[in-house]
Design a protein around this motif. Sequence first.
Motif, PDB file in Angstrom:
ATOM      1  N   GLU A   1      -0.956  -2.759 -11.689  1.00 33.45           N
ATOM      2  CA  GLU A   1      -2.253  -3.141 -12.262  1.00 33.45           C
ATOM      3  C   GLU A   1      -2.533  -4.630 -12.112  1.00 33.45           C
ATOM      4  O   GLU A   1      -3.625  -5.079 -12.452  1.00 33.45           O
TER       5      GLU A   1
ATOM      6  N   GLU B   1      -8.201  -5.367 -11.123  1.00 38.74           N
ATOM      7  CA  GLU B   1      -9.593  -5.291 -11.581  1.00 38.74           C
ATOM      8  C   GLU B   1     -10.087  -6.649 -12.048  1.00 38.74           C
ATOM      9  O   GLU B   1     -11.178  -6.766 -12.583  1.00 38.74           O
TER      10      GLU B   1
ATOM     11  N   PRO C   1      -3.427   7.659 -17.112  1.00 38.60           N
ATOM     12  CA  PRO C   1      -2.265   6.796 -16.851  1.00 38.60           C
ATOM     13  C   PRO C   1      -2.658   5.320 -16.755  1.00 38.60           C
ATOM     14  O   PRO C   1      -3.788   5.000 -16.419  1.00 38.60           O
ATOM     15  N   GLY C   2      -1.744   4.459 -17.057  1.00 33.97           N
ATOM     16  CA  GLY C   2      -1.963   3.033 -16.870  1.00 33.97           C
ATOM     17  C   GLY C   2      -2.775   2.427 -17.988  1.00 33.97           C
ATOM     18  O   GLY C   2      -2.942   3.008 -19.053  1.00 33.97           O
ATOM     19  N   LEU C   3      -3.297   1.246 -17.728  1.00 35.35           N
ATOM     20  CA  LEU C   3      -3.955   0.477 -18.783  1.00 35.35           C
ATOM     21  C   LEU C   3      -5.461   0.699 -18.817  1.00 35.35           C
ATOM     22  O   LEU C   3      -6.157   0.189 -19.676  1.00 35.35           O
ATOM     23  N   ASP C   4      -5.967   1.439 -17.872  1.00 32.64           N
ATOM     24  CA  ASP C   4      -7.397   1.686 -17.718  1.00 32.64           C
ATOM     25  C   ASP C   4      -7.991   2.360 -18.958  1.00 32.64           C
ATOM     26  O   ASP C   4      -7.505   3.374 -19.411  1.00 32.64           O
TER      27      ASP C   4
ATOM     28  N   LEU D   1      -9.514   4.958 -12.953  1.00 33.41           N
ATOM     29  CA  LEU D   1     -10.625   4.170 -12.418  1.00 33.41           C
ATOM     30  C   LEU D   1     -10.251   2.709 -12.265  1.00 33.41           C
ATOM     31  O   LEU D   1     -11.098   1.843 -12.180  1.00 33.41           O
ATOM     32  N   SER D   2      -8.955   2.437 -12.254  1.00 34.17           N
ATOM     33  CA  SER D   2      -8.531   1.043 -12.238  1.00 34.17           C
ATOM     34  C   SER D   2      -8.059   0.584 -10.870  1.00 34.17           C
ATOM     35  O   SER D   2      -7.741  -0.581 -10.688  1.00 34.17           O
ATOM     36  N   GLY D   3      -8.009   1.491  -9.914  1.00 33.97           N
ATOM     37  CA  GLY D   3      -7.509   1.108  -8.597  1.00 33.97           C
ATOM     38  C   GLY D   3      -5.996   1.150  -8.510  1.00 33.97           C
ATOM     39  O   GLY D   3      -5.421   0.828  -7.467  1.00 33.97           O
ATOM     40  N   ALA D   4      -5.343   1.573  -9.581  1.00 34.76           N
ATOM     41  CA  ALA D   4      -3.872   1.587  -9.582  1.00 34.76           C
ATOM     42  C   ALA D   4      -3.308   2.949  -9.152  1.00 34.76           C
ATOM     43  O   ALA D   4      -2.113   3.207  -9.311  1.00 34.76           O
TER      44      ALA D   4
ATOM     45  N   THR E   1      -0.088   3.383  -7.097  1.00 38.33           N
ATOM     46  CA  THR E   1       1.170   3.079  -7.792  1.00 38.33           C
ATOM     47  C   THR E   1       1.518   4.179  -8.783  1.00 38.33           C
ATOM     48  O   THR E   1       2.677   4.601  -8.885  1.00 38.33           O
ATOM     49  N   LEU E   2       0.510   4.636  -9.523  1.00 40.23           N
ATOM     50  CA  LEU E   2       0.780   5.551 -10.637  1.00 40.23           C
ATOM     51  C   LEU E   2       0.971   7.001 -10.196  1.00 40.23           C
ATOM     52  O   LEU E   2       1.873   7.689 -10.686  1.00 40.23           O
TER      53      LEU E   2
ATOM     54  N   ARG F   1       4.431   8.106  -8.830  1.00 37.86           N
ATOM     55  CA  ARG F   1       5.473   8.165  -9.870  1.00 37.86           C
ATOM     56  C   ARG F   1       5.358   9.441 -10.701  1.00 37.86           C
ATOM     57  O   ARG F   1       6.364  10.014 -11.114  1.00 37.86           O
TER      58      ARG F   1
ATOM     59  N   THR G   1     -12.223   6.653  -9.275  1.00 38.47           N
ATOM     60  CA  THR G   1     -12.687   5.841  -8.145  1.00 38.47           C
ATOM     61  C   THR G   1     -11.560   5.740  -7.116  1.00 38.47           C
ATOM     62  O   THR G   1     -10.799   4.784  -7.090  1.00 38.47           O
TER      63      THR G   1
END
Lengths: 542, 133
Positions: free
Chosen positions: A118, A122, B14-17, B66-69, B72-73, B76, B96
């Motif tokens: 991350e 963004e 998943p993630g911080l989004d 939607l964070s572009g990660a 990576t995610l 996993r 996205t």
Amino acid sequence: MTDAERWYRERYAATPERDALFTTLSGEEVRPLYTEEDLPEPARIGLPGEFPFTRGVYPSMYRGRLWTMRQFAGFGTAEETNERFRYLLDHGQTGLSTAFDMPSLMGHDSDHPRSLGEVGREGVAVDTLDDMETLFGGIPLGDVSTSMTINAPAAVMLAFYVVAAERQGVPPEQLAGTIQTDILKEYIAQKEWCFPIDPAMRLVTDMVEFCAERMPRWHPISISGYHIREAGSTAQQELAFTLKDGFTYVEHAVERGLDVDAFAPRLSFFFNAHIDFFEEIAKYRAARRIWARELRDTYGARDERSLLMRFHSQTAGVSLTAQQPLNNIVRTATEALSAVLGGTQSLHTNSYDEAMALPTEEAVRVALRTQQVIAHETGVTNTIDPLGGSYFVEALTDRMEEAAYAYFAKIDELGGMVDAIKQNFPQREIADASFQLQEEIERGQRIVVGVNRYQSVDDAHTDILRIPPELERKQIGRVQAVRARRDSAEVEEALSELRDAAASGRNLMEPLLVAARAHASEGEIVESLQRVFGTYTETPVF
Amino acid sequence: MSTGRKIRVVVAKPGLDGHDRGAKIIARALRDAGMEVIYTGLHQTPEQIVETVIQEDADAVGLSILSGAHMTLVPRIAEGLKAAGADEVVLVVGGTIPGEDIPELKELGVAEVFTPGSPVQGIVDYIRSAVPA
């Protein structure tokens, strides 16, 4: 029978209507015609720069000064974003606006396990004072106005910024800009938090207090409807929840003992500019009027500047489609025009490729040019509030205002906004509204060009901006290098002092500045505060 | 479904989004379509999501990013499911996601990717057809 009723019966009723939904995007019924009977008392409309400010907060509006064209930017490391900032300044942008990456927004350092994948994606990664200095390298902080979009750890970022300026020789008194800080809408809509809601409100109030005393040119909160709308709310919900959030910050600061006029002139707002043209214009006009009335009559403001709702706006990301992306230029232009006709003080126009990824430089340029075309070619800036007195716009403005007051009453019944959020009230209203709109789209009642009508077989390939994965490793290297070279005893002492202040209830801004000067990282500072305040987990409603 | 059991779907962020508009709409539509929906809420690690899928004995899992990660995610989570012996769980991704990433995601074990503008009914129908009866 009024003349309009006669017209309706004799003329309109005899003609067939298209099979379409004649409602605003938010579901507000729209009649075939509005007439002078729909106009309110002239005093409700007023004149620009005069109470109740329906027609604009300044007497001369865009004849005096155009809105600030403020494109939000940030990605990768501080170095890359610094380059984009200089690019935008070179292309005529007049203010800087910083987007932070997800880990920074959540208070995690780049090397935290949850930051994996991350970092810099963004927005820009800012871990320490050193990153903040790089971000604004070569930009004299006493001369520019800066906007920073960060909320839960806003006080930490403000401390980094103040210390970065201090090292340029610029005192806090000279710094101009805005930090978003609007934590209530995080729990409602955007969902980037660090602490439970009550200590989070205390931290916001600490900042408001600090800024009232030390930063007269700084806007400590940008009360934001943008994210509420992006989360799927209606225009009425955006208006009502945002204003209610604003009143809640005012109440907290007044309870702290601040005079309302000592901080209210520095509160600013941030609204969405969505695709339903007139509804948006009505929303901005109603917002100004409600704020002015409530600040004067409920909160006892005497300084006229406290009554002025000045706002930034951004076109609706959620209205953009991945299909036929060039159509997004048209959507954005229409939305931008509504913000201008609604009297915005600054504007960000989205880039046409943002439904897919971060914008490319070319797409950002088109977005900025869109604003410049509106400002310099269309002639809409020649007169103030050109839609003032429009039967339809005035009637819609009144309807917006009624809807907002109905929500205020419901929220008050729940014990105010903080309690309403704890009971998931605004969250549930938004989830319901977004589901309903999606259903209308699914049923084809609402047409989204290129999505459920006028589809093309092959959408043109669009170039997208990619964030290389090496960047994360580079940023991790940066924060670890800072940790290696700083005085760790000094950091420990600063963090321990911060925890004591958090537990004691004294204003946290001074201890945060001390921690920033010691090169404590954002994550270390937030975790220290979490040891006192705890963390937050929501119970989702859908 | 011979057992008459409802399809069980985990919808995960998943993630911080924090963008959860889409995830919540999908969760509600799947629930309205008669499925058992477990929405994880926000800020889940890949490990937490795999664990939820196993504990809930899910037939399908939908990831909203939607964070572009996603690059990576998603790997996993796909690997985690395989390691836990849950590779028959239908894995779908929405958000996205640039078109050029889709083939690679499918190679990793993603059954389908739904980009912005995908009709919700299409997602419901897809899950119903992809989960073995």
